[in-house]
Design an enzyme around this catalytic site. Structure first.
Site, PDB file in Angstrom:
ATOM      1  N   LEU A   1     -26.310  12.596 -23.418  1.00  0.00           N
ATOM      2  CA  LEU A   1     -24.975  13.451 -23.716  1.00  0.00           C
ATOM      3  C   LEU A   1     -24.808  14.976 -23.255  1.00  0.00           C
ATOM      4  O   LEU A   1     -24.266  15.644 -23.634  1.00  0.00           O
ATOM      5  CB  LEU A   1     -24.589  13.310 -25.335  1.00  0.00           C
ATOM      6  CG  LEU A   1     -24.578  11.950 -25.730  1.00  0.00           C
ATOM      7  CD1 LEU A   1     -24.540  11.895 -27.361  1.00  0.00           C
ATOM      8  CD2 LEU A   1     -23.457  11.193 -25.292  1.00  0.00           C
TER       9      LEU A   1
ATOM     10  N   ASP B   1     -22.432  16.839 -15.093  1.00  0.00           N
ATOM     11  CA  ASP B   1     -22.642  17.220 -16.754  1.00  0.00           C
ATOM     12  C   ASP B   1     -22.213  18.762 -16.365  1.00  0.00           C
ATOM     13  O   ASP B   1     -21.493  19.099 -17.597  1.00  0.00           O
ATOM     14  CB  ASP B   1     -24.038  17.300 -17.042  1.00  0.00           C
ATOM     15  CG  ASP B   1     -24.543  15.748 -16.861  1.00  0.00           C
ATOM     16  OD1 ASP B   1     -23.717  15.001 -16.604  1.00  0.00           O
ATOM     17  OD2 ASP B   1     -25.821  15.767 -16.907  1.00  0.00           O
TER      18      ASP B   1
ATOM     19  N   SER C   1     -28.743  19.270 -21.892  1.00  0.00           N
ATOM     20  CA  SER C   1     -29.457  20.377 -21.004  1.00  0.00           C
ATOM     21  C   SER C   1     -28.338  21.221 -20.282  1.00  0.00           C
ATOM     22  O   SER C   1     -28.476  22.291 -20.288  1.00  0.00           O
ATOM     23  CB  SER C   1     -30.218  19.824 -19.976  1.00  0.00           C
ATOM     24  OG  SER C   1     -30.799  18.355 -20.274  1.00  0.00           O
TER      25      SER C   1
ATOM     26  N   THR D   1     -22.561   8.424  -9.309  1.00  0.00           N
ATOM     27  CA  THR D   1     -21.774   8.497  -8.153  1.00  0.00           C
ATOM     28  C   THR D   1     -21.716   9.987  -7.622  1.00  0.00           C
ATOM     29  O   THR D   1     -21.216  10.350  -6.568  1.00  0.00           O
ATOM     30  CB  THR D   1     -20.129   8.096  -8.445  1.00  0.00           C
ATOM     31  OG1 THR D   1     -19.633   8.743  -9.608  1.00  0.00           O
ATOM     32  CG2 THR D   1     -19.991   6.778  -8.488  1.00  0.00           C
TER      33      THR D   1
HETATM   34  C1  GLA Z   1     -27.214  12.405 -15.357  1.00  0.00           C
HETATM   35  C2  GLA Z   1     -26.910  13.354 -14.129  1.00  0.00           C
HETATM   36  C3  GLA Z   1     -25.609  13.311 -13.670  1.00  0.00           C
HETATM   37  C4  GLA Z   1     -25.184  11.932 -13.302  1.00  0.00           C
HETATM   38  C5  GLA Z   1     -25.573  11.027 -14.286  1.00  0.00           C
HETATM   39  C6  GLA Z   1     -25.182   9.505 -13.971  1.00  0.00           C
HETATM   40  O1  GLA Z   1     -26.271  12.658 -16.577  1.00  0.00           O
HETATM   41  O2  GLA Z   1     -27.335  14.760 -15.038  1.00  0.00           O
HETATM   42  O3  GLA Z   1     -25.496  14.334 -12.580  1.00  0.00           O
HETATM   43  O4  GLA Z   1     -25.732  11.639 -12.029  1.00  0.00           O
HETATM   44  O5  GLA Z   1     -26.694  11.010 -14.747  1.00  0.00           O
HETATM   45  O6  GLA Z   1     -23.839   9.590 -13.565  1.00  0.00           O
END
Ligand code: GLA
Length: 401
Positions: A137, A188, A140, A45
């Site tokens: 998780l 993240d 990076s 999202t």
């Molecule tokens: C990865 C991406 C995030 C997000 C998730 C899915 O972790 O780095 O930006 O889009 O997938 O929610």
């Protein structure tokens, strides 16, 4: 809320400092560490202006640093085989997207973004960490965020406040998008920098609004169990980019910059305005945003056990509508649901990686043994299992270990 509490000196920080001494023969000037994350709900999202609800893991990537008087960047990392690997030395003014590749690209990408902002001071960096890699998780993002804090300190910046952290998250995302070349959202990096211990972070990626929501599952006899399936899928990068393109296209057709503006009652009209192939993807995003809001409401009321059905619905939507799950993730989710979990879902980008399960403490042993048995029966490697405790975000380690 300010994220002022310095992270405890973690194993990662100690390892990074010890490795720095082994490489350079003296202590680093400082060590900065940043955590991985799980996302409780709100998946796929964050590149359409929607909602996410992550919390930081205790697992961290640490960067031990000594700052230089020139613009050279040297980087070494302690590998999982306990051997130190060196990237070829780089000059910050010469950095260009595409080189280097691999783990060093995340470090170089951050240095490149900071250079674009006028910060080019070189440094000697040595990395170590315990965030599982390739497990969904955010190892990076942890690497990017720890590097960003270290290099910012070298360029004369003090500890960032909460708003500055959100800005730095955007810089780290830019490094990943434009230097490494992976079109991820900002979930993240914001989680790694802005989370605080004992809370989940509600983030509206459309407006940037953030709110810390208390989440002490342990106090109510519940555990969020992380299930790293240890299945890494070859299609994860192309699959992610493909979903992102499809969502961008749907937003253009709807004439909106944010799917966050559509609530559930408007879903039928929204879907009617879209071609057949876009509908399941947009249905996932709109319903997932609604699930985030309902989980936040329940958490605020202290009704932790009641969030299980939203976690289940999130997984089913990611599996059937967004199609980013994998057989291993589906197996893990099915096994824990039958063994007494209150809810379970994949977490992160998908196509492999990890799931999470909300497990009453008295069902934990049976859930874990059902997982081990089920994976063995399916002739899969044993999953890695650990409880996820909401932990502090990135920061300078209190004292150089
Ligand atoms: C990865 C991406 C995030 C997000 C998730 C899915 O972790 O780095 O930006 O889009 O997938 O929610």
């Amino acid at each position: 809320m300010n994220n002022t509490a310095p992270p405890e000196t973690s194993d990662a920080a100690r390892l990074a400092a010890a490795s720095f001494r082994a490489v350079h023969g003296e202590a680093p000037e400082g060590v900065w560490a940043a955590p991985g994350r799980v996302n409780l709900v709100g998946e796929h999202t964050d590149y359409s202006g929607g909602y996410v609800l992550p919390f930081a893991l205790p697992h961290r990537t640490a960067v031990a640093a000594r700052f230089r008087d020139d613009t050279t960047l040297t980087v070494a990392t302690l590998g999982s085989d306990r051997r130190i690997q060196h990237a070829p030395p780089m000059r910050v003014p010469d950095l260009t997207p595409g080189t280097p590749t691999g783990w060093a690209a995340y470090v170089a990408g951050v240095a490149w973004v900071l250079r674009e902002l006028g910060m080019s001071r070189g440094a000697d960096l040595v990395l170590a960490g315990d965030v599982p890699t390739g497990a969904g998780l955010s190892s990076s993002a942890a690497l990017e965020c720890a590097t960003a804090l270290a290099l910012l300190a070298g360029n004369g910046h003090g500890d960032p406040d909460d708003d500055e952290r959100a800005t730095i998250a955007g810089w780290a995302q830019r490094a990943e998008n434009e230097f490494v070349g992976v079109p991820t959202g900002v979930l993240d990096q914001t989680a790694s920098l802005c989370c605080v211990g004992g809370h989940v972070l509600f983030l509206d990626t459309g407006s940037g609004r953030r709110e810390q929501v208390p989440f002490d599952a342990a106090a109510t006899g519940l555990t969020v169990l992380v299930i790293d399936t240890r299945a890494r899928h070859r299609h994860s990068e192309s699959g992610y980019a493909d979903r992102r393109r499809s969502i961008d296209h749907a937003m253009r057709l709807l004439g909106t910059g944010s799917l966050g503006e559509f609530d559930r009652p408007r879903l039928p009209d929204v879907l009617a305005a879209l071609p057949e192939e876009s509908r399941p993807l947009v249905r996932h995003v709109v319903t997932e945003n609604a699930r985030v809001l309902s989980v936040v409401r329940l958490l605020r009321q202290g009704r932790y056990a009641d969030i299980g059905s939203a976690l289940d619905a999130s997984h089913d939507s990611l599996r059937d509508d967004f199609r980013v799950s994998s057989p291993e993730l589906d197996l893990a989710v099915d096994l824990v649901r039958s063994a007494g979990a209150l809810g379970a879902r994949m977490t992160g980008g998908g196509f492999g990686g990890s799931a999470i399960a909300l497990v009453p403490d008295d069902a934990r042993a049976s859930v874990e043994s059902a997982l081990r048995r089920g994976f063995r029966d399916a002739r899969l490697r044993p999953p890695r299992l650990f409880p996820a405790v909401p932990s502090p975000g990135a920061g300078r380690c209190a004292a150089t270990p």
